[in-house]
Design a protein around this motif. Sequence first.
Motif, PDB file in Angstrom:
ATOM      1  N   SER A  37      64.885 112.782  52.807  1.00 49.95           N
ATOM      2  CA  SER A  37      65.493 113.367  54.007  1.00 49.95           C
ATOM      3  C   SER A  37      66.800 114.075  53.679  1.00 49.95           C
ATOM      4  O   SER A  37      67.300 114.856  54.480  1.00 49.95           O
ATOM      5  N   TYR A  38      67.348 113.779  52.512  1.00 48.98           N
ATOM      6  CA  TYR A  38      68.675 114.297  52.175  1.00 48.98           C
ATOM      7  C   TYR A  38      68.675 115.341  51.057  1.00 48.98           C
ATOM      8  O   TYR A  38      69.710 115.600  50.447  1.00 48.98           O
ATOM      9  N   TYR A  39      67.502 115.947  50.813  1.00 49.74           N
ATOM     10  CA  TYR A  39      67.521 117.120  49.934  1.00 49.74           C
ATOM     11  C   TYR A  39      68.403 118.157  50.611  1.00 49.74           C
ATOM     12  O   TYR A  39      68.415 118.281  51.835  1.00 49.74           O
ATOM     13  N   LYS A  40      69.157 118.918  49.811  1.00 46.83           N
ATOM     14  CA  LYS A  40      70.074 119.897  50.386  1.00 46.83           C
ATOM     15  C   LYS A  40      69.321 120.930  51.212  1.00 46.83           C
ATOM     16  O   LYS A  40      68.190 121.286  50.901  1.00 46.83           O
ATOM     17  N   ASP A  41      69.980 121.399  52.249  1.00 44.48           N
ATOM     18  CA  ASP A  41      69.425 122.459  53.088  1.00 44.48           C
ATOM     19  C   ASP A  41      69.327 123.734  52.245  1.00 44.48           C
ATOM     20  O   ASP A  41      70.323 124.197  51.698  1.00 44.48           O
ATOM     21  N   THR A  42      68.119 124.270  52.115  1.00 44.57           N
ATOM     22  CA  THR A  42      67.932 125.454  51.272  1.00 44.57           C
ATOM     23  C   THR A  42      67.383 126.625  52.087  1.00 44.57           C
ATOM     24  O   THR A  42      66.656 127.478  51.581  1.00 44.57           O
ATOM     25  N   SER A  43      67.752 126.650  53.370  1.00 44.41           N
ATOM     26  CA  SER A  43      67.238 127.689  54.270  1.00 44.41           C
ATOM     27  C   SER A  43      67.651 129.100  53.835  1.00 44.41           C
ATOM     28  O   SER A  43      66.982 130.070  54.175  1.00 44.41           O
ATOM     29  N   HIS A  44      68.751 129.192  53.098  1.00 46.09           N
ATOM     30  CA  HIS A  44      69.217 130.511  52.662  1.00 46.09           C
ATOM     31  C   HIS A  44      68.372 131.068  51.521  1.00 46.09           C
ATOM     32  O   HIS A  44      68.536 132.217  51.130  1.00 46.09           O
ATOM     33  N   LEU A  45      67.455 130.248  50.963  1.00 40.22           N
ATOM     34  CA  LEU A  45      66.608 130.718  49.860  1.00 40.22           C
ATOM     35  C   LEU A  45      65.226 131.089  50.366  1.00 40.22           C
ATOM     36  O   LEU A  45      64.793 130.618  51.418  1.00 40.22           O
ATOM     37  N   THR A  46      64.524 131.927  49.601  1.00 40.61           N
ATOM     38  CA  THR A  46      63.139 132.247  49.948  1.00 40.61           C
ATOM     39  C   THR A  46      62.250 131.106  49.458  1.00 40.61           C
ATOM     40  O   THR A  46      62.671 130.293  48.630  1.00 40.61           O
ATOM     41  N   TYR A  47      61.010 131.072  49.926  1.00 44.33           N
ATOM     42  CA  TYR A  47      60.076 130.039  49.505  1.00 44.33           C
ATOM     43  C   TYR A  47      59.921 130.062  47.977  1.00 44.33           C
ATOM     44  O   TYR A  47      59.948 129.021  47.326  1.00 44.33           O
ATOM     45  N   GLU A  48      59.786 131.283  47.421  1.00 41.60           N
ATOM     46  CA  GLU A  48      59.607 131.432  45.967  1.00 41.60           C
ATOM     47  C   GLU A  48      60.791 130.842  45.200  1.00 41.60           C
ATOM     48  O   GLU A  48      60.615 130.242  44.140  1.00 41.60           O
ATOM     49  N   GLU A  49      61.971 131.029  45.756  1.00 44.01           N
ATOM     50  CA  GLU A  49      63.160 130.462  45.107  1.00 44.01           C
ATOM     51  C   GLU A  49      63.197 128.938  45.246  1.00 44.01           C
ATOM     52  O   GLU A  49      63.571 128.224  44.318  1.00 44.01           O
ATOM     53  N   ARG A  50      62.774 128.458  46.407  1.00 43.25           N
ATOM     54  CA  ARG A  50      62.826 127.016  46.661  1.00 43.25           C
ATOM     55  C   ARG A  50      61.870 126.240  45.763  1.00 43.25           C
ATOM     56  O   ARG A  50      62.180 125.136  45.322  1.00 43.25           O
ATOM     57  N   VAL A  51      60.696 126.842  45.482  1.00 41.03           N
ATOM     58  CA  VAL A  51      59.712 126.167  44.635  1.00 41.03           C
ATOM     59  C   VAL A  51      60.300 125.886  43.250  1.00 41.03           C
ATOM     60  O   VAL A  51      59.955 124.902  42.599  1.00 41.03           O
TER      61      VAL A  51
END
Length: 202
Positions: A37-51
């Motif tokens: 539940s506490y993974y950092k918020d990565t909304s500013h990244l694209t899906y490809e970057e998040r993977v």
Amino acid sequence: MLIIGIAGGTGCGKTTVVNQIVNELPENEVCVISQDSYYKDTSHLTYEERVKINFDHPQSIDFELLCQHLTALRKGETIAQPVYSFVEHNRTSETVSTAPSKVIIVEGILILTNPKIREMFDIKIYVQTDSDERLIRRLKRDIAERGRDMDEVLDRYQNTLKPMHQQFIDPTKEFADLIIPNNNYNNVAIDIVRTIIKERLN
Ligand code: UZR
Ligand code: MG
């Protein structure tokens, strides 16, 4: 109030240990907080970057927020626990309202890596399972529940999970009060943990 931290490598059986402890306690006296539940918020990244994020590195965790939440629970306040999506690799906009309870269990591979968080635990447990056993469980779970294929899981294991485990997770065993060997169900260890909880709560 008793805050219990349960760590151990991926596939070590943390969830099973947590459930075994939870089942022994009255429903309204225990709550579980997952590191996921506490993974950092990565909304500013694209899906490809998040993977491409290394989810097995301590830096991927928002320990700041986890610390705030544990502090609030200690004070008797209710928190809004973020909800994480493994499909999106991101925090969702939803939260779960989590009220303080007598026993709070915090579980996750990296939760004993952070000194501030470690200090907040009354009991620190490390679940120790052989790496071949953990790989088998991880492989089965990721294919069955997370839509991955075998090559993907094995590549990630070799390139990320194994080195991160050796560098960050395994060394935290040293901070544990109790190490539970968990290649098979370990009912004796669960009995011991239950006894400790009862003793400390009285
Ligand atoms: P456990 N994880 C994901 O698979 N996707 C995400 O978006 C975030 C995390 C995985 C993470 C770690 N690694 O190994 C595992 N990756 O969740 C920890 N990739 O969870 O303790 O239940 O195995
Ligand atoms: Mg788990």
